[in-house]
Design an enzyme around this catalytic site. Structure first.
Site, PDB file in Angstrom:
ATOM      1  CE  LYS A 196       4.496   0.648  -0.368  1.00 37.48           C
ATOM      2  NZ  LYS A 196       4.634   2.015   0.143  1.00 37.48           N
ATOM      3  NE  ARG A 206      -0.611   1.079   5.276  1.00 39.11           N
ATOM      4  CZ  ARG A 206      -1.323   0.356   4.421  1.00 39.11           C
ATOM      5  NH1 ARG A 206      -2.514  -0.103   4.780  1.00 39.11           N
ATOM      6  NH2 ARG A 206      -0.857   0.107   3.210  1.00 39.11           N
ATOM      7  CE  LYS A 223      -1.495   3.567   1.874  1.00 37.79           C
ATOM      8  NZ  LYS A 223      -0.155   4.049   2.287  1.00 37.79           N
ATOM      9  CD  GLU A 239       4.513  -0.832 -11.718  1.00 39.17           C
ATOM     10  OE1 GLU A 239       5.353   0.082 -11.819  1.00 39.17           O
ATOM     11  OE2 GLU A 239       3.290  -0.614 -11.591  1.00 39.17           O
ATOM     12  CE  LYS A 254       7.249  -0.944   1.985  1.00 38.72           C
ATOM     13  NZ  LYS A 254       6.919   0.441   2.011  1.00 38.72           N
ATOM     14  CB  SER A 280       6.410  -2.257  10.033  1.00 36.47           C
ATOM     15  OG  SER A 280       5.252  -2.319   9.205  1.00 36.47           O
ATOM     16  CE1 TYR A 319      11.117   0.432  10.175  1.00 37.96           C
ATOM     17  CE2 TYR A 319      10.321  -1.628   9.214  1.00 37.96           C
ATOM     18  CZ  TYR A 319      10.310  -0.252   9.266  1.00 37.96           C
ATOM     19  OH  TYR A 319       9.507   0.454   8.420  1.00 37.96           O
TER      20      TYR A 319
HETATM   21  C1  PBG Z   1       4.216   4.779   2.489  1.00 37.51           C
HETATM   22  C2  PBG Z   1       5.086   3.674   2.945  1.00 37.51           C
HETATM   23  C3  PBG Z   1       4.655   2.510   3.581  1.00 37.51           C
HETATM   24  C4  PBG Z   1       5.786   1.816   3.937  1.00 37.51           C
HETATM   25  C5  PBG Z   1       6.890   2.527   3.475  1.00 37.51           C
HETATM   26  N1  PBG Z   1       6.435   3.673   2.847  1.00 37.51           N
HETATM   27  C6  PBG Z   1       3.297   2.087   3.985  1.00 37.51           C
HETATM   28  C7  PBG Z   1       2.261   1.956   2.968  1.00 37.51           C
HETATM   29  O1  PBG Z   1       2.517   1.915   1.763  1.00 37.51           O
HETATM   30  O2  PBG Z   1       1.113   1.923   3.379  1.00 37.51           O
HETATM   31  C8  PBG Z   1       5.758   0.528   4.700  1.00 37.51           C
HETATM   32  C9  PBG Z   1       6.982   0.188   5.451  1.00 37.51           C
HETATM   33  C10 PBG Z   1       6.811  -0.832   6.512  1.00 37.51           C
HETATM   34  O3  PBG Z   1       5.744  -1.448   6.691  1.00 37.51           O
HETATM   35  O4  PBG Z   1       7.792  -1.055   7.214  1.00 37.51           O
HETATM   36  N2  PBG Z   1       4.186   5.105   1.187  1.00 37.51           N
END
Ligand code: PBG
Length: 329
Positions: A196, A206, A223, A239, A254, A280, A319
């Site tokens: 990720k 968010r 993050k 990982e 992701k 998203s 989505y």
């Molecule tokens: C939170 C999480 C996130 C997403 C899935 N789980 C956001 C982030 O890590 O800040 C993002 C999913 C998306 O953008 O569709 N742990």
């Protein structure tokens, strides 16, 4: 002699193209992310995610029934937690009557065979918008893993089929696997967000959950100390391998589109199912361009989803799941 081999023969009409097509999407490829909110009769459109909604539990019931009818068989649950229930340790995440726990039961009631996966991370519950506990400008690893482990057990208690830790703390898969075994949840699976990346494509998500890191002194603004640097490739394999060794049943890459090189590489490297999350921001870009009339929505959607599968995805969290299934007819 001038071309004996003419690849265009295999492209000359739709019948032959469909006969030799290598990658076919179907409803069973998709995992549907759902956003759940408190209240009754709530169906709020997320401003940066056109035609995607936050649903209260009653509408969640309707939605999963509709998904099931469409042939969509698995959901990934996220909750939007009211500010007054947020704290640094995400205590609300362990409330056995919390929104996530109720959402799991709601889906199982509405549709007992629907596969329920749950997001495991502190951010929707965190007053600081981080996936772990914040202390002295850092995100604590081992203390966060303890909470994420308890959270996973709580989701299993409520009936989740899979937990999906999206936090990127070190060692969390092993800790969660051991706890699930100890509690007798031998068949509760783990879908690990293994590779990720710290991505700007998570913005609309968010917004949906009001879960962005807050701008307060001594709280990291991003993050990057836990999610991966998008410049890195070998680290993704490392990982992922670690998560498999720790007990992950499914691994995930992701975001999607910008990371299809990583998807292919991981697919070649590992023998567990690989999931890809088309996030998203990827969704928002297509919707926005289509609204402006700059891109053909369905054509671009199908091209992107097919590319994700072609790259090696066994599971696509998207989505667009409903739109794509409607398009497939
Ligand atoms: C939170 C999480 C996130 C997403 C899935 N789980 C956001 C982030 O890590 O800040 C993002 C999913 C998306 O953008 O569709 N742990």
């Amino acid at each position: 002699m001038y071309p004996l081999i003419r690849p265009r023969r295999l492209r000359s009409n739709e019948a032959i193209r469909s006969l030799v097509r290598e990658t076919i999407l179907s409803p069973s490829d998709f995992l549907v992310p759902l956003f759940v909110v408190e209240g009754k009769g709530v169906k709020e459109e997320i401003p940066s995610m056109p035609n995607y909604y936050r649903l209260s539990l009653d509408n969640l019931t309707k939605e999963v029934k509709e998904l099931w009818k469409m042939g969509l068989r698995s959901v990934l649950l996220f909750v939007k937690v009211p500010d007054n229930l947020k704290d640094n340790k995400g205590s609300e995440a362990l409330n056995e009557n919390g929104l996530m726990q109720l959402a799991i039961k709601t889906v199982k009631n509405a549709c007992p065979e629907m596969l329920v996966m749950t997001d495991v991370a502190l951010d929707p519950y965190s007053s600081y918008g981080h996936d772990g506990i914040v202390a002295d400008g850092q995100i604590l690893n081992d203390e966060s893993v303890e909470l994420l482990t308890e959270m996973s057990v709580s989701h299993a208690n409520a009936g989740a089929d899979f937990v999906a830790p999206s936090d990127m703390m070190d060692g969390r898969i092993l800790s969660i696997r051991e706890a699930l075994e100890d509690e007798g949840y031998l068949n509760t699976g783990i879908m690990a967000y293994s590779a990720k990346y710290a991505s700007a494509f998570y913005g609309p998500f968010r917004d949906a959950l009001d879960s962005a890191p807050v701008d307060i002194k001594n709280v990291p603004k991003d993050k990057k100390s836990y999610q991966m640097d998008y410049a890195n490739r070998f680290e993704a394999i490392r990982e992922t391998q670690m998560d498999i060794d720790e007990g992950a049943d499914i691994v995930m890459v992701k975001p999607g589109l910008c990371y299809l090189d990583i998807v292919r590489e991981i697919k070649n490297e590992v023998d567990v199912p690989v999931a890809v999350y088309q996030v998203s921001g990827e969704y928002a870009m297509v919707k926005a361009a289509a609204e402006k009339g700059w891109l053909d929505h369905d054509a671009v959607m199908m091209e992107q989803l097919t590319a994700i599968k072609r790259a090696g995805a066994n599971i696509i969290a998207s989505y667009f799941a409903k739109d794509a299934v409607k398009f497939l007819g």
